[in-house]
Write a protein that holds these residues in place. Sequence first.
Motif, PDB file in Angstrom:
ATOM      1  N   GLY A 156       0.753  -1.245   0.000  1.00  0.00           N
ATOM      2  CA  GLY A 156       0.000   0.000   0.000  1.00  0.00           C
ATOM      3  C   GLY A 156       0.779   1.288   0.000  1.00  0.00           C
ATOM      4  O   GLY A 156       0.259   2.336   0.409  1.00  0.00           O
ATOM      5  N   ILE A 157       2.027   1.276  -0.471  1.00  0.00           N
ATOM      6  CA  ILE A 157       2.782   2.526  -0.599  1.00  0.00           C
ATOM      7  C   ILE A 157       2.282   3.265  -1.845  1.00  0.00           C
ATOM      8  O   ILE A 157       2.131   2.685  -2.918  1.00  0.00           O
ATOM      9  N   ASP A 158       2.028   4.559  -1.703  1.00  0.00           N
ATOM     10  CA  ASP A 158       1.404   5.317  -2.781  1.00  0.00           C
ATOM     11  C   ASP A 158       2.375   5.792  -3.845  1.00  0.00           C
ATOM     12  O   ASP A 158       1.986   6.013  -5.001  1.00  0.00           O
ATOM     13  N   ALA A 159       3.646   5.991  -3.480  1.00  0.00           N
ATOM     14  CA  ALA A 159       4.630   6.490  -4.441  1.00  0.00           C
ATOM     15  C   ALA A 159       6.029   6.159  -3.953  1.00  0.00           C
ATOM     16  O   ALA A 159       6.255   5.989  -2.751  1.00  0.00           O
ATOM     17  N   VAL A 160       6.953   6.075  -4.894  1.00  0.00           N
ATOM     18  CA  VAL A 160       8.359   5.799  -4.590  1.00  0.00           C
ATOM     19  C   VAL A 160       9.214   6.903  -5.181  1.00  0.00           C
ATOM     20  O   VAL A 160       9.020   7.306  -6.335  1.00  0.00           O
ATOM     21  N   LEU A 161      10.161   7.378  -4.397  1.00  0.00           N
ATOM     22  CA  LEU A 161      11.141   8.356  -4.863  1.00  0.00           C
ATOM     23  C   LEU A 161      12.522   7.723  -4.806  1.00  0.00           C
ATOM     24  O   LEU A 161      12.865   7.055  -3.823  1.00  0.00           O
ATOM     25  N   LEU A 162      13.300   7.934  -5.847  1.00  0.00           N
ATOM     26  CA  LEU A 162      14.654   7.394  -5.931  1.00  0.00           C
ATOM     27  C   LEU A 162      15.655   8.534  -6.027  1.00  0.00           C
ATOM     28  O   LEU A 162      15.437   9.497  -6.784  1.00  0.00           O
ATOM     29  N   THR A 163      16.751   8.431  -5.280  1.00  0.00           N
ATOM     30  CA  THR A 163      17.796   9.436  -5.398  1.00  0.00           C
ATOM     31  C   THR A 163      18.574   9.192  -6.697  1.00  0.00           C
ATOM     32  O   THR A 163      18.472   8.127  -7.310  1.00  0.00           O
ATOM     33  N   PRO A 164      19.347  10.193  -7.148  1.00  0.00           N
ATOM     34  CA  PRO A 164      19.984  10.093  -8.461  1.00  0.00           C
ATOM     35  C   PRO A 164      20.855   8.865  -8.684  1.00  0.00           C
ATOM     36  O   PRO A 164      20.944   8.357  -9.805  1.00  0.00           O
ATOM     37  N   ARG A 165      21.506   8.339  -7.646  1.00  0.00           N
ATOM     38  CA  ARG A 165      22.423   7.217  -7.820  1.00  0.00           C
ATOM     39  C   ARG A 165      21.740   5.852  -7.781  1.00  0.00           C
ATOM     40  O   ARG A 165      22.385   4.825  -7.972  1.00  0.00           O
ATOM     41  N   CYS A 166      20.445   5.814  -7.520  1.00  0.00           N
ATOM     42  CA  CYS A 166      19.746   4.526  -7.454  1.00  0.00           C
ATOM     43  C   CYS A 166      19.744   3.826  -8.806  1.00  0.00           C
ATOM     44  O   CYS A 166      19.746   4.453  -9.866  1.00  0.00           O
ATOM     45  N   ALA A 167      19.701   2.501  -8.747  1.00  0.00           N
ATOM     46  CA  ALA A 167      19.619   1.689  -9.957  1.00  0.00           C
ATOM     47  C   ALA A 167      18.329   1.993 -10.710  1.00  0.00           C
ATOM     48  O   ALA A 167      17.346   2.481 -10.138  1.00  0.00           O
ATOM     49  N   ASP A 168      18.344   1.686 -11.990  1.00  0.00           N
ATOM     50  CA  ASP A 168      17.205   1.923 -12.864  1.00  0.00           C
ATOM     51  C   ASP A 168      16.099   0.912 -12.571  1.00  0.00           C
ATOM     52  O   ASP A 168      16.281  -0.282 -12.800  1.00  0.00           O
TER      53      ASP A 168
END
Length: 267
Positions: free
Chosen positions: A144-156
């Motif tokens: 039930g997580i509504d959105a995910v944010l990734l920092t610039p160095r995170c994998a694709d």
Amino acid sequence: MAEINTVEDPADPRLGDYTALTDVELRRRREPAEGLFMAEGEKVIRRALAAGYRMRSMMLTAKWTEVMRDVIEASEAPVYRVTPELAEAVTGYHVHRGALAAMQRKPLPDTAEVIADARRVAVFEDIVDHANIGAAFRNAAALGIDAVLLTPRCADPLYRRSVKVSMGAVLQVPWTRVDPWPQGIETLRAAGFVTAALTLAKDSVDLRELAARRYPRLALVFGTEGDGLRRRTVAAADLSVTIPMGGGVDSLNVAAASAVAFHATAP
């Protein structure tokens, strides 16, 4: 209805999107630059289409042609029918699922758009392992997580392994990259989110206490298993949170930690 083309030469330029799929460094550079990603297997291809991604082409072995008949009939993208041996020669591995589709990426939305209607958000900092990113997205979708944010160095998250491990969940959970970071915490705070940094710091709040507070908007921030979150990130967050553990274990894989935190903070 898409045209079905039988291809017999692994060097055929029409199969260019599918070449050297096992060369991680090449695909990491090439796919975002060319605006494509790979959907592998019937379920993932269908989920990508249902999520509104446009199909560039599809490569199928013969027995999968009928299975994907409705997709073929509904699409104008070219379909390339190949033998299993040719598929392996092109991709570099045995394509046991028998179906691959080259999909067109969508432009990434900005952070404010992704979190606008969200109540619980997950933020992943510098997670470079594709399997961990895929597993984290699967957890997010399931819990039930509504959105995910990734920092610039995170994998694709749209790299083939990430998509595969997530079982296509990366195609259904809204996400974007937040840049610069950790300055992006201010965007979350301005939108009314309490940011909780998952860390082993001794002054951290127990996860059970965080869950009991029932914040109306909560952003859970996760770092790498080895180094954890950056000090600047922990300092910028509203509070630090730790998962209570026993048995002499002091940390969890980031995918496992996210699952525990998502479940504990569920509404």
